[in-house]
Design a protein around this motif. Structure first.
Motif, PDB file in Angstrom:
ATOM      1  N   ASP A  93       0.820  -1.212   0.000  1.00 27.08           N
ATOM      2  CA  ASP A  93       0.000   0.000   0.000  1.00 27.08           C
ATOM      3  C   ASP A  93       0.856   1.265   0.000  1.00 27.08           C
ATOM      4  O   ASP A  93       0.496   2.270  -0.623  1.00 27.08           O
ATOM      5  N   ILE A  94       1.985   1.221   0.687  1.00 24.52           N
ATOM      6  CA  ILE A  94       2.901   2.364   0.680  1.00 24.52           C
ATOM      7  C   ILE A  94       3.496   2.544  -0.709  1.00 24.52           C
ATOM      8  O   ILE A  94       3.559   3.661  -1.232  1.00 24.52           O
ATOM      9  N   VAL A  95       3.917   1.441  -1.323  1.00 26.24           N
ATOM     10  CA  VAL A  95       4.454   1.502  -2.686  1.00 26.24           C
ATOM     11  C   VAL A  95       3.379   2.016  -3.640  1.00 26.24           C
ATOM     12  O   VAL A  95       3.654   2.849  -4.510  1.00 26.24           O
ATOM     13  N   THR A  96       2.148   1.574  -3.469  1.00 22.22           N
ATOM     14  CA  THR A  96       1.038   2.059  -4.295  1.00 22.22           C
ATOM     15  C   THR A  96       0.864   3.560  -4.135  1.00 22.22           C
ATOM     16  O   THR A  96       0.695   4.281  -5.131  1.00 22.22           O
ATOM     17  N   ASP A  97       0.905   4.061  -2.907  1.00 19.45           N
ATOM     18  CA  ASP A  97       0.753   5.503  -2.687  1.00 19.45           C
ATOM     19  C   ASP A  97       1.865   6.282  -3.380  1.00 19.45           C
ATOM     20  O   ASP A  97       1.608   7.293  -4.051  1.00 19.45           O
ATOM     21  N   PHE A  98       3.109   5.820  -3.234  1.00 21.63           N
ATOM     22  CA  PHE A  98       4.222   6.497  -3.903  1.00 21.63           C
ATOM     23  C   PHE A  98       4.004   6.509  -5.415  1.00 21.63           C
ATOM     24  O   PHE A  98       4.114   7.553  -6.067  1.00 21.63           O
ATOM     25  N   LEU A  99       3.687   5.349  -5.971  1.00 18.15           N
ATOM     26  CA  LEU A  99       3.491   5.263  -7.418  1.00 18.15           C
ATOM     27  C   LEU A  99       2.283   6.071  -7.880  1.00 18.15           C
ATOM     28  O   LEU A  99       2.270   6.578  -9.002  1.00 18.15           O
ATOM     29  N   SER A 100       1.265   6.224  -7.030  1.00 16.63           N
ATOM     30  CA  SER A 100       0.117   7.072  -7.366  1.00 16.63           C
ATOM     31  C   SER A 100       0.569   8.516  -7.548  1.00 16.63           C
ATOM     32  O   SER A 100       0.140   9.199  -8.485  1.00 16.63           O
ATOM     33  N   GLY A 101       1.433   8.979  -6.646  1.00 17.22           N
ATOM     34  CA  GLY A 101       1.973  10.332  -6.783  1.00 17.22           C
ATOM     35  C   GLY A 101       2.773  10.485  -8.061  1.00 17.22           C
ATOM     36  O   GLY A 101       2.640  11.483  -8.784  1.00 17.22           O
ATOM     37  N   VAL A 102       3.595   9.486  -8.363  1.00 20.07           N
ATOM     38  CA  VAL A 102       4.387   9.508  -9.595  1.00 20.07           C
ATOM     39  C   VAL A 102       3.456   9.517 -10.810  1.00 20.07           C
ATOM     40  O   VAL A 102       3.640  10.295 -11.747  1.00 20.07           O
ATOM     41  N   GLN A 103       2.429   8.680 -10.784  1.00 14.91           N
ATOM     42  CA  GLN A 103       1.510   8.564 -11.920  1.00 14.91           C
ATOM     43  C   GLN A 103       0.762   9.872 -12.163  1.00 14.91           C
ATOM     44  O   GLN A 103       0.633  10.324 -13.310  1.00 14.91           O
ATOM     45  N   ILE A 104       0.287  10.512 -11.125  1.00 15.13           N
ATOM     46  CA  ILE A 104      -0.431  11.788 -11.275  1.00 15.13           C
ATOM     47  C   ILE A 104       0.500  12.846 -11.842  1.00 15.13           C
ATOM     48  O   ILE A 104       0.141  13.593 -12.762  1.00 15.13           O
ATOM     49  N   HIS A 105       1.722  12.922 -11.333  1.00 18.31           N
ATOM     50  CA  HIS A 105       2.691  13.898 -11.849  1.00 18.31           C
ATOM     51  C   HIS A 105       3.052  13.588 -13.299  1.00 18.31           C
ATOM     52  O   HIS A 105       3.102  14.490 -14.143  1.00 18.31           O
ATOM     53  N   LEU A 106       3.276  12.322 -13.594  1.00 17.47           N
ATOM     54  CA  LEU A 106       3.616  11.908 -14.945  1.00 17.47           C
ATOM     55  C   LEU A 106       2.517  12.311 -15.930  1.00 17.47           C
ATOM     56  O   LEU A 106       2.783  12.858 -17.000  1.00 17.47           O
TER      57      LEU A 106
END
Length: 185
Positions: A93-106
Motif C-alpha cells: 500500500d505504501i508503494v502504491t501511494d508512492f506510485l500514485s503520486g508519480v503517476q499523477i505527476h507523470l
C-alpha cells in the motif's frame, strides 16, 4: 525523461526522486514533496520481498547511507529511514501511494507536453525489479503499479529485471549514442 519532480530536490540533479512517502493530516506526500524532519516511509519496495531478513535490510540501509560501522546496529527503531521499524501501512500500500503520486505527476507532465495527442498515443509501462526477487514480490510490485493507476485504457505493462534494463539501456546507447560508430566483433 521526467526531470521536473515536484518539491525541493535533495539530489544533485532532478532526474531522480526519492521513493519515500509520509503520512500526515489524513493524506500523504511523496518524494521531494515531503517536508524536512517529517517521519517517512523509506525502503518499502524492499519489504515486498519477504526473503530479506531485518538484519539484511539494516545492512543494505547502512551501505547506502555510507555508514562505516556495519557490525554494530545503531539504528533507532523510530528513525525515519530505518527499513525495519513499524510501518504506517502494508508495504504494497505504501508503494502504491508512492506510485500514485508519480503517476499523477507523470500524467500532468505528459498532458502539458503532448496535449490532446496524448490520448491517441500507445502507452507502455516497464517495471524493473531486482534480479533475485521472489515471484510473490514481483506480483506485489505488479499489484502496486496497477493500483496506482498505471493500468488505464490499453496500457501495456511488462516487467524485467534491473540488470536486463541496464543492459538494454547500454545497448541503445551504443547504437544511438556517442559510441554508434564503434563496431563490436
Amino acid at each position: 525523461m521526467i526531470t521536473n519532480w515536484p518539491g525541493s530536490s535533495r539530489n544533485p540533479t532532478d532526474e531522480k526522486v526519492p521513493s519515500e512517502v509520509a503520512y500526515y493530516d489524513q493524506r500523504f506526500e511523496w518524494g521531494n514533496k515531503i517536508r524536512l524532519h517529517i517521519e517517512r516511509e523509506a525502503w518499502t519496495k524492499l519489504l515486498l520481498d519477504e526473503t530479506y531478513s531485518k538484519d539484511q535490510l539494516r545492512l543494505i540501509h547502512k551501505l547506502f547511507h555510507g555508514d562505516e560501522d556495519l557490525t554494530e546496529d545503531k539504528a533507532d527503531s523510530a528513525s525515519d529511514a530505518n527499513p525495519t521499524r513499524k510501518l504506517a501501512k502494508e508495504p504494497v500500500d505504501i508503494v502504491t501511494d508512492f506510485l500514485s503520486g508519480v503517476q499523477i505527476h507523470l500524467q500532468s507532465v505528459l498532458k502539458a507536453r503532448y496535449g490532446t495527442m496524448l490520448d491517441r498515443l500507445r502507452r507502455e509501462v516497464v517495471i524493473t525489479v531486482p534480479a533475485g526477487w521472489s515471484e510473490k514480490a514481483k506480483n506485489l510490485t505488479y499489484k502496486a503499479v496497477c493500483n496506482a493507476g498505471f493500468n488505464v485504457d490499453e496500457t501495456k505493462i511488462s516487467m524485467i529485471t534491473e540488470p536486463e534494463a541496464a543492459a538494454i539501456y547500454i545497448l541503445r546507447d551504443l547504437n544511438d549514442g556517442p559510441f554508434r560508430n564503434i563496431k563490436v566483433s
